[in-house]
Write a protein that holds these residues in place. Sequence first.
Motif, PDB file in Angstrom:
ATOM      1  N   MET A 213       0.816  -1.218   0.000  1.00 53.06           N
ATOM      2  CA  MET A 213       0.000   0.000   0.000  1.00 53.06           C
ATOM      3  C   MET A 213       0.850   1.270   0.000  1.00 53.06           C
ATOM      4  SD  MET A 213      -2.911  -1.097  -0.421  1.00 53.06           S
ATOM      5  CE  MET A 213      -3.793   0.460  -0.397  1.00 53.06           C
ATOM      6  N   HIS A 214       1.873   1.307   0.830  1.00 49.57           N
ATOM      7  CA  HIS A 214       2.650   2.547   0.967  1.00 49.57           C
ATOM      8  C   HIS A 214       3.987   2.490   0.259  1.00 49.57           C
ATOM      9  CE1 HIS A 214      -0.183   2.729   4.404  1.00 49.57           C
ATOM     10  NE2 HIS A 214      -0.266   3.973   4.000  1.00 49.57           N
ATOM     11  N   GLY A 215       4.316   1.357  -0.311  1.00 54.30           N
ATOM     12  CA  GLY A 215       5.626   1.163  -0.895  1.00 54.30           C
ATOM     13  C   GLY A 215       6.560   0.627   0.170  1.00 54.30           C
ATOM     14  N   PHE A 216       7.605  -0.090  -0.278  1.00 59.20           N
ATOM     15  CA  PHE A 216       8.492  -0.731   0.686  1.00 59.20           C
ATOM     16  C   PHE A 216       9.512   0.262   1.243  1.00 59.20           C
ATOM     17  CE2 PHE A 216      12.460  -2.927   1.721  1.00 59.20           C
ATOM     18  CZ  PHE A 216      11.998  -3.740   2.746  1.00 59.20           C
ATOM     19  N   ALA A 217       9.680   0.246   2.560  1.00 60.15           N
ATOM     20  CA  ALA A 217      10.732   1.037   3.193  1.00 60.15           C
ATOM     21  C   ALA A 217      11.546   0.142   4.112  1.00 60.15           C
ATOM     22  CB  ALA A 217      10.133   2.194   3.985  1.00 60.15           C
ATOM     23  N   GLY A 218      12.854   0.240   4.030  1.00 56.35           N
ATOM     24  CA  GLY A 218      13.739  -0.526   4.908  1.00 56.35           C
ATOM     25  C   GLY A 218      14.100   0.303   6.123  1.00 56.35           C
ATOM     26  N   ASP A 219      14.794  -0.327   7.077  1.00 58.67           N
ATOM     27  CA  ASP A 219      15.160   0.384   8.305  1.00 58.67           C
ATOM     28  C   ASP A 219      16.639   0.763   8.348  1.00 58.67           C
ATOM     29  OD1 ASP A 219      16.392  -2.001   8.703  1.00 58.67           O
ATOM     30  OD2 ASP A 219      15.297  -2.553  10.515  1.00 58.67           O
ATOM     31  N   THR A 220      17.345   0.524   7.233  1.00 57.47           N
ATOM     32  CA  THR A 220      18.775   0.817   7.202  1.00 57.47           C
ATOM     33  C   THR A 220      19.084   1.699   5.992  1.00 57.47           C
ATOM     34  OG1 THR A 220      19.208  -1.345   8.195  1.00 57.47           O
ATOM     35  CG2 THR A 220      21.078  -0.230   7.151  1.00 57.47           C
ATOM     36  N   ILE A 221      19.775   2.796   6.242  1.00 57.61           N
ATOM     37  CA  ILE A 221      20.113   3.704   5.144  1.00 57.61           C
ATOM     38  C   ILE A 221      21.393   3.238   4.458  1.00 57.61           C
ATOM     39  CG2 ILE A 221      20.772   6.075   4.552  1.00 57.61           C
ATOM     40  CD1 ILE A 221      17.794   5.721   5.262  1.00 57.61           C
ATOM     41  N   VAL A 222      21.348   3.213   3.140  1.00 61.67           N
ATOM     42  CA  VAL A 222      22.469   2.777   2.321  1.00 61.67           C
ATOM     43  C   VAL A 222      22.804   3.931   1.371  1.00 61.67           C
ATOM     44  CG1 VAL A 222      23.219   1.065   0.624  1.00 61.67           C
ATOM     45  CG2 VAL A 222      21.654   0.384   2.453  1.00 61.67           C
ATOM     46  N   VAL A 223      24.047   4.399   1.377  1.00 64.24           N
ATOM     47  CA  VAL A 223      24.451   5.473   0.467  1.00 64.24           C
ATOM     48  C   VAL A 223      25.521   4.922  -0.469  1.00 64.24           C
ATOM     49  CG1 VAL A 223      25.440   7.789   0.262  1.00 64.24           C
ATOM     50  CG2 VAL A 223      23.943   7.235   2.195  1.00 64.24           C
ATOM     51  N   ASN A 224      25.277   4.995  -1.768  1.00 65.11           N
ATOM     52  CA  ASN A 224      26.170   4.407  -2.774  1.00 65.11           C
ATOM     53  C   ASN A 224      26.473   2.944  -2.440  1.00 65.11           C
ATOM     54  OD1 ASN A 224      26.161   6.914  -3.911  1.00 65.11           O
ATOM     55  ND2 ASN A 224      28.264   7.443  -3.388  1.00 65.11           N
ATOM     56  N   GLY A 225      25.484   2.258  -1.911  1.00 63.92           N
ATOM     57  CA  GLY A 225      25.650   0.843  -1.602  1.00 63.92           C
ATOM     58  C   GLY A 225      26.390   0.555  -0.313  1.00 63.92           C
ATOM     59  N   GLN A 226      26.652   1.570   0.504  1.00 65.30           N
ATOM     60  CA  GLN A 226      27.383   1.360   1.755  1.00 65.30           C
ATOM     61  C   GLN A 226      26.544   1.774   2.961  1.00 65.30           C
ATOM     62  OE1 GLN A 226      30.876   3.607   0.013  1.00 65.30           O
ATOM     63  NE2 GLN A 226      31.905   2.361   1.562  1.00 65.30           N
ATOM     64  N   VAL A 227      26.743   1.056   4.055  1.00 64.06           N
ATOM     65  CA  VAL A 227      26.035   1.343   5.304  1.00 64.06           C
ATOM     66  C   VAL A 227      27.007   1.968   6.303  1.00 64.06           C
ATOM     67  CG1 VAL A 227      24.777   0.305   7.243  1.00 64.06           C
ATOM     68  CG2 VAL A 227      24.465  -0.596   4.922  1.00 64.06           C
ATOM     69  N   GLY A 228      26.621   3.066   6.893  1.00 64.18           N
ATOM     70  CA  GLY A 228      27.419   3.645   7.981  1.00 64.18           C
ATOM     71  C   GLY A 228      28.770   4.173   7.577  1.00 64.18           C
ATOM     72  N   SER A 229      28.924   4.612   6.330  1.00 66.89           N
ATOM     73  CA  SER A 229      30.240   5.084   5.889  1.00 66.89           C
ATOM     74  C   SER A 229      30.401   6.574   6.200  1.00 66.89           C
ATOM     75  CB  SER A 229      30.419   4.842   4.391  1.00 66.89           C
ATOM     76  OG  SER A 229      29.538   5.657   3.666  1.00 66.89           O
ATOM     77  N   VAL A 230      31.624   7.065   6.027  1.00 67.34           N
ATOM     78  CA  VAL A 230      31.899   8.484   6.238  1.00 67.34           C
ATOM     79  C   VAL A 230      32.529   9.049   4.964  1.00 67.34           C
ATOM     80  CG1 VAL A 230      34.085   7.892   7.400  1.00 67.34           C
ATOM     81  CG2 VAL A 230      33.150  10.198   7.637  1.00 67.34           C
ATOM     82  N   ALA A 231      32.038  10.206   4.543  1.00 71.11           N
ATOM     83  CA  ALA A 231      32.575  10.857   3.341  1.00 71.11           C
ATOM     84  C   ALA A 231      33.679  11.803   3.760  1.00 71.11           C
ATOM     85  CB  ALA A 231      31.465  11.621   2.627  1.00 71.11           C
TER      86      ALA A 231
END
Length: 484
Positions: free
Chosen positions: A209-227
């Motif tokens: 109904m609302h579309g799938f949402a996960g509980d973990t943020i992934v940026v460029n395929g990485q979790v918890g990284s630092v730019a």
Amino acid sequence: MRKRSFLLGGALALGGLGLWGRSSSIDLSDLAIRPKLTLPPLLDTMQSKSFALTAMAGSTAFVPGGATPTAGFNQAYLGPVVRLSQGDVRATVSNTLEMDVSTHWHGMLFPGETDGGPHQLVASGGKWQPDLNVDQPPCTGWFHTHVHGGTATGVYSGLAGGLIVSDGRDDDRGLPSTYGVDDLYLVLQDKQFSADGQMVYGTDMMSRMHGFAGDTIVVNGQVGSVAEVPKGIVRLRLLNGCNARIFRLAMSDGKPLNLIATDGGYLSQPMATDRLRLAPGERAEVLVDFGDGRHVALVSQKDLNRGPGAMVSQFHDIGASIIGGDFEVLAFAPSDDTGRIRSLEVGLDGSVPHLNDEHVAETRQFSLDMAEMGGGPMAINGRPFDHSRIDFETVLGSVERWTITASEMAHPFHVHGVSFQVESENGDAPRLENTGWKDTVLVDGEVTLLMKFTKPASQETPFMYHCHILEHEDAGMMGQFVVG
Ligand code: C2O
Ligand code: CU
Ligand code: CU
């Protein structure tokens, strides 16, 4: 212990009450031991005038516990960022997967025959070689698979990548433009993982109904990284590559995001904001000043466009300030290097939309329908998508006014093959995010759009218009039109 994920729901509600300040859940004490953010490889076509993408299966370890099957273009997860300049470029798309894929060039003003939508599937083992003609201002776009019924799972598995249109003149504008140094392409996504690191995709009622949402943020395929960024002005090209999550972005220390471009190109001047909304499919380019050298994070408020409370979406701004605690999207650690650009005095030469000067040849109404919240088909104007039905025809070169309405919840509405201007939102002037050229707009109530059709699309390869919550699109909240 590093926090790798955040919890949705009850726990978050406390954080936003002001007891611990707005960034109470952001912990930047461990940046030295976090993995460094990597950018997608840059495929620069400025000289070669060609590029190749191969859809392939892979395996990716996002979180400790194990690797999970993924898909990507030229790599295990996601794809490169393809940099294009004006003129002709030849693309070669090959498919080594066992299923059909396509490569829709989201944000590119290509004719229907090279648009890469659901009528241009690349079968397993097959190849597609469109000659593309880049004919639009500099902007940030993306590409993704667009197989009807399989877009949500395809993009979730990784079948998406980046596009940059450049005219080579960013130095004159005073803009950061060194890819991977002060010009960062950031694919923002959310995922769900099982304890052994397997990527989970939910097909429960709520996700449908609302579309799938996960509980973990992934940026460029990485979790918890630092730019790692220079201690100066950095340009972030933000893509919301989620299936359904709406971000409301800010910097954890309250410093402004200086918006310089929306989906279709530059604004006429940078606009500072402390909160930027970004819905699925949308892009925004912002300049951030890291000159104070301090660790900081890009953060977001909880997505309120979900759950039984989705009806409050029309009151997002009020609701968010009461309910939303911020969670981390990406941490930044400025280096000692002051970088190349140190001033926010930039000369954008983008043109503000001006379509209201032109004759409007046609007006159309679209209502984004969810049937009952009980599981009926998704539709537009009551009609679910039909691959063999052309919904309407428009005239090449003409200007149209489209009014889009959404009840129940907010929907990001996207149109292929055209850049539009948001004329009004719920009767008011458009919010900051929607003041430039757009191809995707969050409809939270009613928006009115002005658009001029500059590219043709035939019956065989029509343009799509649809909700960019990918589960809604797959379930039929899509239509198609011809431009001739
Ligand atoms: Cu980004 Cu029709 O899609
Ligand atoms: Cu598109
Ligand atoms: Cu929708």
